[in-house]
Design a protein around this motif. Structure first.
Motif, PDB file in Angstrom:
ATOM      1  N   GLN A 213      -5.952  -8.184  12.366  1.00 24.86           N
ATOM      2  CA  GLN A 213      -6.989  -8.965  11.697  1.00 24.86           C
ATOM      3  C   GLN A 213      -8.253  -8.458  12.030  1.00 24.86           C
ATOM      4  O   GLN A 213      -9.320  -8.677  11.314  1.00 24.86           O
ATOM      5  CB  GLN A 213      -6.655 -10.389  11.720  1.00 24.86           C
ATOM      6  CG  GLN A 213      -7.059 -10.947  12.993  1.00 24.86           C
ATOM      7  CD  GLN A 213      -6.937 -12.499  13.137  1.00 24.86           C
ATOM      8  OE1 GLN A 213      -6.889 -12.977  12.079  1.00 24.86           O
ATOM      9  NE2 GLN A 213      -6.680 -12.950  14.118  1.00 24.86           N
TER      10      GLN A 213
ATOM     11  N   MET B 239      -5.805  -6.639   5.738  1.00 24.18           N
ATOM     12  CA  MET B 239      -4.660  -6.878   6.135  1.00 24.18           C
ATOM     13  C   MET B 239      -4.016  -7.676   4.856  1.00 24.18           C
ATOM     14  O   MET B 239      -4.762  -8.268   4.225  1.00 24.18           O
ATOM     15  CB  MET B 239      -4.801  -7.993   7.610  1.00 24.18           C
ATOM     16  CG  MET B 239      -5.455  -9.461   7.084  1.00 24.18           C
ATOM     17  SD  MET B 239      -5.358 -10.261   8.708  1.00 24.18           S
ATOM     18  CE  MET B 239      -3.573 -10.524   9.182  1.00 24.18           C
TER      19      MET B 239
ATOM     20  N   VAL C 232      -1.488 -11.005   4.574  1.00 23.83           N
ATOM     21  CA  VAL C 232      -0.972 -12.168   5.234  1.00 23.83           C
ATOM     22  C   VAL C 232       0.098 -12.843   4.338  1.00 23.83           C
ATOM     23  O   VAL C 232       0.130 -13.284   3.515  1.00 23.83           O
ATOM     24  CB  VAL C 232      -2.039 -13.357   5.221  1.00 23.83           C
ATOM     25  CG1 VAL C 232      -1.583 -14.641   6.140  1.00 23.83           C
ATOM     26  CG2 VAL C 232      -3.247 -12.725   6.008  1.00 23.83           C
TER      27      VAL C 232
ATOM     28  N   TYR D 122      -5.997 -17.452  10.734  1.00 22.35           N
ATOM     29  CA  TYR D 122      -6.519 -16.115  10.635  1.00 22.35           C
ATOM     30  C   TYR D 122      -7.969 -15.938  10.398  1.00 22.35           C
ATOM     31  O   TYR D 122      -8.577 -16.863   9.516  1.00 22.35           O
ATOM     32  CB  TYR D 122      -5.628 -15.286   9.497  1.00 22.35           C
ATOM     33  CG  TYR D 122      -4.469 -15.188   9.745  1.00 22.35           C
ATOM     34  CD1 TYR D 122      -3.902 -13.962  10.412  1.00 22.35           C
ATOM     35  CD2 TYR D 122      -3.303 -16.100   9.323  1.00 22.35           C
ATOM     36  CE1 TYR D 122      -2.666 -13.974  10.753  1.00 22.35           C
ATOM     37  CE2 TYR D 122      -2.077 -15.862   9.439  1.00 22.35           C
ATOM     38  CZ  TYR D 122      -1.754 -14.793  10.313  1.00 22.35           C
ATOM     39  OH  TYR D 122      -0.239 -14.579  10.782  1.00 22.35           O
TER      40      TYR D 122
ATOM     41  N   PRO E 282      -9.454 -12.735   9.297  1.00 17.79           N
ATOM     42  CA  PRO E 282      -9.204 -11.136   8.944  1.00 17.79           C
ATOM     43  C   PRO E 282     -10.817 -10.948   8.568  1.00 17.79           C
ATOM     44  O   PRO E 282     -11.923 -11.393   8.352  1.00 17.79           O
ATOM     45  CB  PRO E 282      -8.437 -11.087   7.949  1.00 17.79           C
ATOM     46  CG  PRO E 282      -8.716 -12.765   7.102  1.00 17.79           C
ATOM     47  CD  PRO E 282      -8.901 -13.449   8.264  1.00 17.79           C
TER      48      PRO E 282
ATOM     49  N   VAL F  33      -8.980  -9.330   3.382  1.00 18.51           N
ATOM     50  CA  VAL F  33      -7.320  -9.955   3.012  1.00 18.51           C
ATOM     51  C   VAL F  33      -7.122  -8.984   1.675  1.00 18.51           C
ATOM     52  O   VAL F  33      -7.381  -9.472   0.626  1.00 18.51           O
ATOM     53  CB  VAL F  33      -7.207 -11.215   2.946  1.00 18.51           C
ATOM     54  CG1 VAL F  33      -5.704 -11.507   2.854  1.00 18.51           C
ATOM     55  CG2 VAL F  33      -7.723 -12.102   3.998  1.00 18.51           C
TER      56      VAL F  33
ATOM     57  N   TYR G 170     -11.310 -18.081   3.803  1.00 19.73           N
ATOM     58  CA  TYR G 170     -11.554 -16.738   4.000  1.00 19.73           C
ATOM     59  C   TYR G 170     -13.056 -16.362   3.421  1.00 19.73           C
ATOM     60  O   TYR G 170     -13.736 -15.606   4.169  1.00 19.73           O
ATOM     61  CB  TYR G 170     -10.386 -15.596   3.400  1.00 19.73           C
ATOM     62  CG  TYR G 170      -9.113 -15.779   3.876  1.00 19.73           C
ATOM     63  CD1 TYR G 170      -8.992 -15.783   5.321  1.00 19.73           C
ATOM     64  CD2 TYR G 170      -8.138 -15.753   3.051  1.00 19.73           C
ATOM     65  CE1 TYR G 170      -7.563 -15.829   5.766  1.00 19.73           C
ATOM     66  CE2 TYR G 170      -6.890 -15.761   3.395  1.00 19.73           C
ATOM     67  CZ  TYR G 170      -6.308 -15.863   4.788  1.00 19.73           C
ATOM     68  OH  TYR G 170      -5.234 -15.999   5.357  1.00 19.73           O
TER      69      TYR G 170
ATOM     70  N   CYS H 132     -15.462 -11.731   7.230  1.00 18.71           N
ATOM     71  CA  CYS H 132     -14.468 -11.419   6.190  1.00 18.71           C
ATOM     72  C   CYS H 132     -15.166 -11.010   4.785  1.00 18.71           C
ATOM     73  O   CYS H 132     -15.970 -11.847   4.269  1.00 18.71           O
ATOM     74  CB  CYS H 132     -13.497 -12.718   5.648  1.00 18.71           C
ATOM     75  SG  CYS H 132     -12.207 -12.478   4.582  1.00 18.71           S
TER      76      CYS H 132
END
Length: 811
Positions: free
Chosen positions: A479, A484, A486, A501, A503, A506, A585, A592
């Motif tokens: 991450q 990534m 998920v 998370y 990241p 994503v 996110y 992110c």
């Protein structure tokens, strides 16, 4: 002079081997039949009434034989007449193992659905000749290649990784097994008496205050004499000479102070008409001036994955795109426009074309060009180890170069990605023992594909895979590095685990739900229809999909046994899950830089992760996307031991102003209040910790944050099943307004996630909003289109009008 004649008419379809035992007698007796080009065998048989609709009930299971026999498409070719006898058959798409012949003489063989082919042909001076395209079974070809090379790991029990064909034709965890064959893109007869343009590759960029369009031009044959090559962009023109015997040239057109093309929400999308001409032939496209790069320079937190367009980091609010139909020729330009408009209306600014499908049509990218929707294009490798056998490797290289060149005019295309999840598979899916010392595709992702992009179109970035962390020395789904996926949340955990998370980007995550009620009941005729009836289970392709749906529902709502409640609850849970993930996110910006939810669309009626079902109808998740993708978003998020209010600003202007956060009881009484001001920079976010008097509830309470500019965020301190909901107390009125019905809703209690499932009245009916939460005393109007006259009253009660309250408190 170059003459191009469309060859879409006059085709017939027949069996290559009339005695093939797998073919039902009724079908064999009816053949040959008229064929549609572009088209597929399945759609031709369906149009002739020879097979049932493969999307209904379990009909898919009875039609497997179609992909296991050989077929022939035939039509007459015209005589040359007074024109040249030497011509070219230009096939834009042959699906997949094809042999082209005229009057029994083989002219070409093809083994790749994803390439264009030009086949020389000599026309008779008079009369006609018979053009035939034979399609051998892709199943049998793939299986033979697997036997020759040796089996390699694959997430699905089909040989799709041994040939260049749309992988999801062989079945996926959201799609049926319908292995197609046919002339799936247009075919053109080309005759030229002079120079003919075979390819133009426009490299379009911006240098300072100048737009620079460099056209690499290739002729189909060496020029017989000196000719002029002219390129035009808007009003700007450049001309060069080509000498006798030359086949290629490069011409550059400069546009002073061009209007820049921007992603939607960050600026306009001007497009310039571009033309390249030689005597008797020309090429046309629309191009846009913009720069694009991918920032993957390591920083103190790892490796970012940030798209930068015209120097500005783009906050990606994306969705994954799969083929919109198992039979791509049914996806008309109008249907594409509708689907991409649905993406735009849901706040999506990027579509990722997933690697198990196809390189889409020019119409797809043109629609994205016009709307400012960025396109991330996977090369077509997904969820399997791919052999690097010489035969397949040659196809991969040719396919990559062909499609990179074909799609270069489109400014919306901003990223090429090497594969979907294959590098992850090498690390985590127990491939290594079965692969041993053989190749498995890594050479494609780290060498063949980046070289094809670099040499064909150096203006766009390339990334080896999704997920991929920038190095084979790191886990691909780390991450802290790159994009990534998920998926453990859907597979093994509650959706609140998305918040565990942090990241950098994503590229896939999602949650399932069934399609809309009308789509479900049009496709399935089980009696009774239940979550586990045969047709329902057949249209749930994910492993233990229903089990995961119910295990994911249980922490939030009582799991219903009634189909109507189960349908609503699972759709609501999908919307909640996806909305929570996106808000979390996005609240991590700048760490992110984007999200790409799985998935926007479906290819048939199925329980899946899609926001828009296989009939193009919006599930509640679509409305959750629209809310969570707001360009200016307020969200309340856990931070440490408390809560914080986050203002996310995806616009090119600063967002600032006052905001009020209240702690309310369920009857609407204000128990605590906090006022503050915030300033979120352009394409930025600001986090504001909330004081303890707001975040320490004494009972059935919740938080409401309201910005002066109208944005709102909610926070509930417990799950629905543990909240003391009362049945929704609403004053609801339905008033006819022309073709629409206006619903006026006044809440006398807390009403959470109100949905109007108008398609239960008529399949074409739709409300303009969904997942509406009203505080006591608040009023909301909804506009509903498509309700037949006299049925307005059905909008005022279940099963059309539903709320989360119903699932806990009844009503």
């Amino acid at each position: 002079m170059t003459i191009r004649a469309d060859l879409s008419d006059g085709w017939v379809l027949r069996l290559a081997e009339p005695d093939a035992p797998a073919v039902p007698a009724t079908v064999r007796a009816a053949l040959p039949i008229p064929a549609t080009v572009p088209g597929t065998v399945h759609t031709d048989l369906l149009a002739a009434g020879l097979i049932p609709d493969p999307y209904l009930d379990r009909n898919e299971l009875t039609l497997d034989w179609i992909g296991r026999v050989a077929w022939v498409y035939e039509r007459d070719l015209p005589a040359a007449g007074d024109g040249p006898a030497d011509a070219v058959l230009a096939f834009e798409g042959l699906d997949t193992v094809a042999t082209v012949s005229v009057d029994g003489t083989v002219l070409a063989r093809a083994e790749n659905m994803h390439r264009r082919y030009e086949v020389p042909v000599r026309l008779p001076t008079s009369g006609t000749s018979r053009l035939a395209v034979r399609f051998d079974s892709a199943w049998e070809f793939g299986e033979a290649e697997r036997d020759r090379i040796g089996a390699l790991p694959n997430q699905y029990p089909a040989p799709f990784n041994f040939l260049r064909k749309m992988a999801c034709n062989f079945g996926w965890d959201w799609g049926p097994t319908l292995v197609t064959a046919g002339i799936w893109r247009p075919v053109t007869l080309i005759r030229a008496t002079g120079p003919r343009i075979s390819e133009v590759r426009p490299r379009v960029t911006v240098e300072g205050r100048r737009g620079v369009a460099t056209f690499d031009v290739t002729l189909a044959a060496p020029a017989r004499e000196a000719i002029e090559l002219t390129a035009t962009v808007g009003e700007a023109v450049a001309t060069i000479g080509m000498g006798p015997g030359t086949t290629s040239a490069t011409v550059t057109v400069t546009v002073d102070d061009p209007d820049l093309w921007w992603p939607r929400g960050l600026g306009p999308q001007p497009l310039y008409a571009a033309t390249v001409r030689v005597p008797g032939d020309e090429w046309q496209a629309r191009i846009g001036f913009r720069t694009v790069r991918l920032d993957t320079e390591e920083d103190p937190e790892g490796t970012p994955f940030t798209l930068i367009v015209n120097g500005l980091p783009v906050p990606v609010r994306g969705a994954n795109w799969i083929p919109d139909d198992c039979f791509p020729t049914r996806v008309t330009p109008e249907r594409l426009h509708t689907r991409i408009d649905q993406a735009v209306d849901a706040g999506i600014n990027l579509l990722r074309i997933w690697g198990g499908g196809v390189y889409e049509s020019h119409e797809f990218y043109a629609a994205c060009d016009e709307r400012g929707v960025l396109v991330w294009q996977d090369f077509l490798f997904a969820c399997a180890a791919y052999p690097e056998d010489e035969r397949l490797a040659a196809e991969v290289d040719a396919e990559a170069r062909d499609n990179v060149a074909r799609l270069m005019p489109h400014p919306s295309l901003v990223l090429w990605n090497g594969n979907n999840e294959n590098i992850w598979g090498w690390f985590d899916w127990d491939w290594r023992d079965s692969v041993g010392d053989r190749t498995w595709g890594l050479g494609y992702y780290l060498d063949v594909l980046p070289r094809a992009v670099r040499e064909t179109d150096p203006t766009r970035p390339y990334w080896p895979g999704s997920p991929y962390s920038g190095s084979m020395e790191r886990h691909p789904n780390d991450q802290d590095h790159g994009p990534m996926h998920v998926w453990d949340v859907w597979n093994t955990a509650d959706y609140t685990v998305y918040r565990d998370y942090r990241p950098r980007f994503v590229a896939e995550f999602g949650w399932q739900a069934p399609p809309t009620w009308s789509t479900l009941t049009e496709a399935l005729h089980d009696d009774p229809l239940t979550p586990t009836s045969p047709g329902m289970l057949h249209h749930q392709k994910a492993t233990d999909g229903n089990g995961k749906l119910e295990r994911g529902l249980a922490p939030h709502f009582p799991v219903p046994t009634d189909l109507t409640d189960w349908h609503f609850a699972t759709q609501l849970n999908q919307a909640r899950a996806v909305g929570l993930g996106i808000r979390h996110y996005r609240s991590l910006r700048p760490r992110c830089s984007g999200t790409i939810v799985w998935q926007l669309n479906d290819c048939w009626p199925v329980t899946s992760w899609a926001a828009v079902d296989g009939q193009g109808r919006k599930k509640p998740m679509w409305y959750a996307l629209r809310a969570a993708h707001a360009e200016r978003l307020l969200t309340i998020e856990p931070r440490g031991d408390g809560l914080a209010l986050v203002a996310v600003n995806d616009t090119p202007a600063a967002w600032r102003g006052p905001v009020t956060v209240r702690r309310l009881s369920f009857d609407g009484a204000v128990l605590a209040e906090h006022r503050t001001r915030f300033a979120a920079d352009r394409v930025g976010a600001v986090t504001m910790p909330l004081p303890g008097e707001l975040t320490a509830p004494a009972g059935a309470e919740f938080l409401v944050a309201d910005a002066e500019s109208g944005e709102r965020a909610l926070w509930f301190f417990a799950e629905d099943r543990d909240l003391p909901y009362q049945p929704a107390d609403l004053d609801a009125q339905a008033t006819r307004d022309g073709a629409d019905v206006v619903l006026t809703l006044t809440a006398r209690s807390l009403v959470r996630d109100l949905c109007v499932f108008a398609d239960r009245i008529d399949p074409a009916a739709e409300a303009d909003d969904c997942l509406v939460t009203l505080l006591p005393g608040e009023r909301q109007t909804l506009r509903v289109r498509g309700v037949p006259p006299g049925r307005e009253g059905e909008l005022l009660a279940g099963p059309v009008l539903r709320t989360a309250n119903d699932l806990v408190a009844g009503g």
